[in-house]
Motif scaffolding. Sequence first.
Motif, PDB file in Angstrom:
ATOM      1  N   ARG A 297       0.835  -1.220   0.000  1.00 53.54           N
ATOM      2  CA  ARG A 297       0.000   0.000   0.000  1.00 53.54           C
ATOM      3  C   ARG A 297       0.862   1.260   0.000  1.00 53.54           C
ATOM      4  O   ARG A 297       0.602   2.203  -0.753  1.00 53.54           O
ATOM      5  CB  ARG A 297      -0.911  -0.013   1.230  1.00 53.54           C
ATOM      6  N   ASN A 298       1.882   1.293   0.868  1.00 56.39           N
ATOM      7  CA  ASN A 298       2.645   2.539   1.045  1.00 56.39           C
ATOM      8  C   ASN A 298       3.684   2.780  -0.036  1.00 56.39           C
ATOM      9  O   ASN A 298       4.042   3.921  -0.302  1.00 56.39           O
ATOM     10  CB  ASN A 298       3.350   2.533   2.410  1.00 56.39           C
ATOM     11  N   VAL A 299       4.166   1.699  -0.628  1.00 56.43           N
ATOM     12  CA  VAL A 299       5.246   1.863  -1.618  1.00 56.43           C
ATOM     13  C   VAL A 299       4.728   1.698  -3.039  1.00 56.43           C
ATOM     14  O   VAL A 299       5.117   2.439  -3.940  1.00 56.43           O
ATOM     15  CB  VAL A 299       6.388   0.847  -1.342  1.00 56.43           C
ATOM     16  N   TRP A 300       3.846   0.739  -3.232  1.00 58.32           N
ATOM     17  CA  TRP A 300       3.417   0.410  -4.606  1.00 58.32           C
ATOM     18  C   TRP A 300       2.000   0.902  -4.911  1.00 58.32           C
ATOM     19  O   TRP A 300       1.458   0.590  -5.975  1.00 58.32           O
ATOM     20  CB  TRP A 300       3.505  -1.103  -4.833  1.00 58.32           C
ATOM     21  N   ASN A 301       1.401   1.624  -3.968  1.00 61.29           N
ATOM     22  CA  ASN A 301       0.045   2.183  -4.147  1.00 61.29           C
ATOM     23  C   ASN A 301      -0.982   1.125  -4.518  1.00 61.29           C
ATOM     24  O   ASN A 301      -1.856   1.354  -5.358  1.00 61.29           O
ATOM     25  CB  ASN A 301       0.055   3.280  -5.219  1.00 61.29           C
ATOM     26  N   ILE A 302      -0.880  -0.021  -3.895  1.00 63.49           N
ATOM     27  CA  ILE A 302      -1.845  -1.095  -4.150  1.00 63.49           C
ATOM     28  C   ILE A 302      -2.983  -0.964  -3.134  1.00 63.49           C
ATOM     29  O   ILE A 302      -2.760  -1.065  -1.926  1.00 63.49           O
ATOM     30  CB  ILE A 302      -1.147  -2.470  -4.065  1.00 63.49           C
ATOM     31  N   ASN A 303      -4.174  -0.714  -3.635  1.00 67.58           N
ATOM     32  CA  ASN A 303      -5.290  -0.407  -2.728  1.00 67.58           C
ATOM     33  C   ASN A 303      -6.222  -1.601  -2.527  1.00 67.58           C
ATOM     34  O   ASN A 303      -7.402  -1.523  -2.795  1.00 67.58           O
ATOM     35  CB  ASN A 303      -6.094   0.786  -3.266  1.00 67.58           C
ATOM     36  N   GLU A 304      -5.670  -2.693  -2.083  1.00 67.21           N
ATOM     37  CA  GLU A 304      -6.496  -3.869  -1.770  1.00 67.21           C
ATOM     38  C   GLU A 304      -6.779  -3.851  -0.276  1.00 67.21           C
ATOM     39  O   GLU A 304      -5.866  -3.682   0.531  1.00 67.21           O
ATOM     40  CB  GLU A 304      -5.739  -5.157  -2.112  1.00 67.21           C
ATOM     41  N   ALA A 305      -8.030  -4.080   0.100  1.00 66.02           N
ATOM     42  CA  ALA A 305      -8.379  -4.061   1.518  1.00 66.02           C
ATOM     43  C   ALA A 305      -7.889  -5.328   2.213  1.00 66.02           C
ATOM     44  O   ALA A 305      -7.465  -5.304   3.373  1.00 66.02           O
ATOM     45  CB  ALA A 305      -9.887  -3.929   1.671  1.00 66.02           C
TER      46      ALA A 305
ATOM     47  N   THR B 183      -4.259 -10.466  -0.256  1.00 67.82           N
ATOM     48  CA  THR B 183      -4.285 -10.066  -1.670  1.00 67.82           C
ATOM     49  C   THR B 183      -3.298  -8.922  -1.905  1.00 67.82           C
ATOM     50  O   THR B 183      -2.535  -8.928  -2.877  1.00 67.82           O
ATOM     51  CB  THR B 183      -5.706  -9.601  -2.075  1.00 67.82           C
ATOM     52  N   ALA B 184      -3.307  -7.938  -1.001  1.00 67.79           N
ATOM     53  CA  ALA B 184      -2.381  -6.803  -1.144  1.00 67.79           C
ATOM     54  C   ALA B 184      -0.945  -7.302  -1.098  1.00 67.79           C
ATOM     55  O   ALA B 184      -0.093  -6.891  -1.899  1.00 67.79           O
ATOM     56  CB  ALA B 184      -2.623  -5.783  -0.044  1.00 67.79           C
ATOM     57  N   ALA B 185      -0.672  -8.214  -0.153  1.00 68.13           N
ATOM     58  CA  ALA B 185       0.694  -8.740   0.000  1.00 68.13           C
ATOM     59  C   ALA B 185       1.145  -9.420  -1.290  1.00 68.13           C
ATOM     60  O   ALA B 185       2.260  -9.180  -1.775  1.00 68.13           O
ATOM     61  CB  ALA B 185       0.746  -9.725   1.164  1.00 68.13           C
ATOM     62  N   GLU B 186       0.283 -10.278  -1.834  1.00 73.89           N
ATOM     63  CA  GLU B 186       0.659 -11.000  -3.064  1.00 73.89           C
ATOM     64  C   GLU B 186       0.945 -10.019  -4.198  1.00 73.89           C
ATOM     65  O   GLU B 186       1.912 -10.168  -4.949  1.00 73.89           O
ATOM     66  CB  GLU B 186      -0.458 -11.971  -3.470  1.00 73.89           C
ATOM     67  N   LYS B 187       0.101  -8.992  -4.294  1.00 75.03           N
ATOM     68  CA  LYS B 187       0.320  -8.013  -5.380  1.00 75.03           C
ATOM     69  C   LYS B 187       1.582  -7.192  -5.140  1.00 75.03           C
ATOM     70  O   LYS B 187       2.277  -6.809  -6.086  1.00 75.03           O
ATOM     71  CB  LYS B 187      -0.897  -7.092  -5.510  1.00 75.03           C
ATOM     72  N   GLY B 188       1.871  -6.910  -3.876  1.00 73.88           N
ATOM     73  CA  GLY B 188       3.084  -6.151  -3.548  1.00 73.88           C
ATOM     74  C   GLY B 188       4.331  -6.939  -3.933  1.00 73.88           C
ATOM     75  O   GLY B 188       5.285  -6.391  -4.502  1.00 73.88           O
ATOM     76  N   ILE B 189       4.324  -8.228  -3.630  1.00 71.55           N
ATOM     77  CA  ILE B 189       5.485  -9.075  -3.969  1.00 71.55           C
ATOM     78  C   ILE B 189       5.636  -9.151  -5.493  1.00 71.55           C
ATOM     79  O   ILE B 189       6.742  -9.091  -6.026  1.00 71.55           O
ATOM     80  CB  ILE B 189       5.324 -10.480  -3.329  1.00 71.55           C
ATOM     81  N   GLU B 190       4.507  -9.241  -6.162  1.00 69.80           N
ATOM     82  CA  GLU B 190       4.545  -9.268  -7.634  1.00 69.80           C
ATOM     83  C   GLU B 190       5.132  -7.958  -8.185  1.00 69.80           C
ATOM     84  O   GLU B 190       5.893  -7.951  -9.151  1.00 69.80           O
ATOM     85  CB  GLU B 190       3.109  -9.479  -8.165  1.00 69.80           C
ATOM     86  N   ALA B 191       4.779  -6.846  -7.523  1.00 66.56           N
ATOM     87  CA  ALA B 191       5.304  -5.536  -7.954  1.00 66.56           C
ATOM     88  C   ALA B 191       6.820  -5.477  -7.803  1.00 66.56           C
ATOM     89  O   ALA B 191       7.523  -4.918  -8.646  1.00 66.56           O
ATOM     90  CB  ALA B 191       4.644  -4.414  -7.154  1.00 66.56           C
ATOM     91  N   VAL B 192       7.330  -6.058  -6.711  1.00 66.80           N
ATOM     92  CA  VAL B 192       8.785  -6.094  -6.511  1.00 66.80           C
ATOM     93  C   VAL B 192       9.442  -6.867  -7.646  1.00 66.80           C
ATOM     94  O   VAL B 192      10.397  -6.412  -8.278  1.00 66.80           O
ATOM     95  CB  VAL B 192       9.140  -6.760  -5.148  1.00 66.80           C
TER      96      VAL B 192
END
Length: 387
Positions: free
Chosen positions: A311-319, A323-332
């Motif tokens: 949320r704070n680094v990749w602006n992923i707005n999953e509640a 789900t947010a974690a998985e998308k964040g790792i994918e963003a990395v």
Amino acid sequence: MENFNFHLPTKILFGKNKVNELGQEIKQYGSRVLLAYGGGSVKKTGLYDQVVEQLRNNDLFFVELSGIQPNPRITSVREGIRLCREHNLDFVLPIGGGSVIDAAKAIAAGVNYEGDAWDFPMQKAKVTNPLPLGTVLTLAATGSEMNGNAVITNEETQEKRGMGSDLLRPVFSVLDPTYTFTVNRYHTAAGTVDIMSHIFENYFAPGEGTFLQDSIAESILKTCIKYGPVALEEPENYEARANLLWAGSLALNGLTLTGKSMGDWATHGIEHEVSAIYDLTHGAGLAIIHPVWMRYVLDEKTAPKFAQMARNVWNINEADDMTAAEKGIEAVRNFFNSLDMPASLSDVDIPGDHFEEMAKKACIFGKIGSFKRLDVDDVVEILKRAL
Ligand code: NZQ
Ligand code: ZN
């Protein structure tokens, strides 16, 4: 937030032409200098000539140790120690990237130690009476210019191990971003990954109530995400190089670890075993292993912290945290790919036949990691998933 002591003795001389202050700085600590450098980039860039001029103009005697390789070898360290003793040197001046600085630290540690310098990485000896050292940094990556760590490779035993002491923090470091203009695309990308990886190691670690430290960590990640690609496309972009250079120092000088008892450092431990055998560029190894480690340790307990990064680094707005974690790792992973870093061990022609050996060496002192404790089987599994 836990109690902490924080003492940062390294004076930073940051900016264009700061090398002109070098002689005056060294004179405060010594007069007989070991000038250490790598494979020759400092000669191509003109830095070598500027440094030699500084030494001569300030009547500083010096002896050279050249040819320090990436993933610096204990043989270079032993040679540096021999030179210091033979010429009665009292100051160590590495000019180059993390490898040159790390070798210089091990040299500084070993000069007044009677045993073999490999004892330090093997935890058989503590650093007690090192020579002072100051650095001129030419590559944004390791943070070695502001910390007390060194990572040395023993080519005979194919081991790569860290050593550390606050006594090995440089007394000063010259950080002129223009010296990093000539770092090629690959090493610029690898350096950017390394900086981010240092942040991850202390961010994904146990500890509560460190909002400030986490926010600093997130800002350093955002700096790498903003300026890493700019530096790849415009190598002489001063703003990009300056931000990356300072990010590298801040990422591993102890600041983001304050208030926490320990970082994780499993990924670095695993990567060091890979580069010990295959002489892989450190940042390239991290680009492969860090996203795999993230997926491996992701569970209900660790998901909230990964979600915070998302949320704070990749602006992923999953509640939902998972789900947010998985998308964040994918963003990395996607970001590392966008820097043209390798995504798997196969990409760099590393086969699976030494995994067991690497895992055992990574766990030589017991389980690794603090965010999630990992044993030999876990490390083998992470390496398999990285293949
Ligand atoms: O040897 P030269 O000719 O100088 O060329 C180097 C080398 O080939 C080149 N380079 C450096 N500055 C340049 C340049 N080329 C053109 N222009 C410049 N301005 O870049 C290549 C890589 O240099 P190296 O020093 O190996 O890179 P880096 O700074 O990434 O250091 C990597 C080493 O540091 C260790 C790594 O494991 C690895 O051995 N680490 C040290 C740490 C520490 N002391 O705190 C922490 C890190 O996690 C890391 O483990
Ligand atoms: Zn690193």
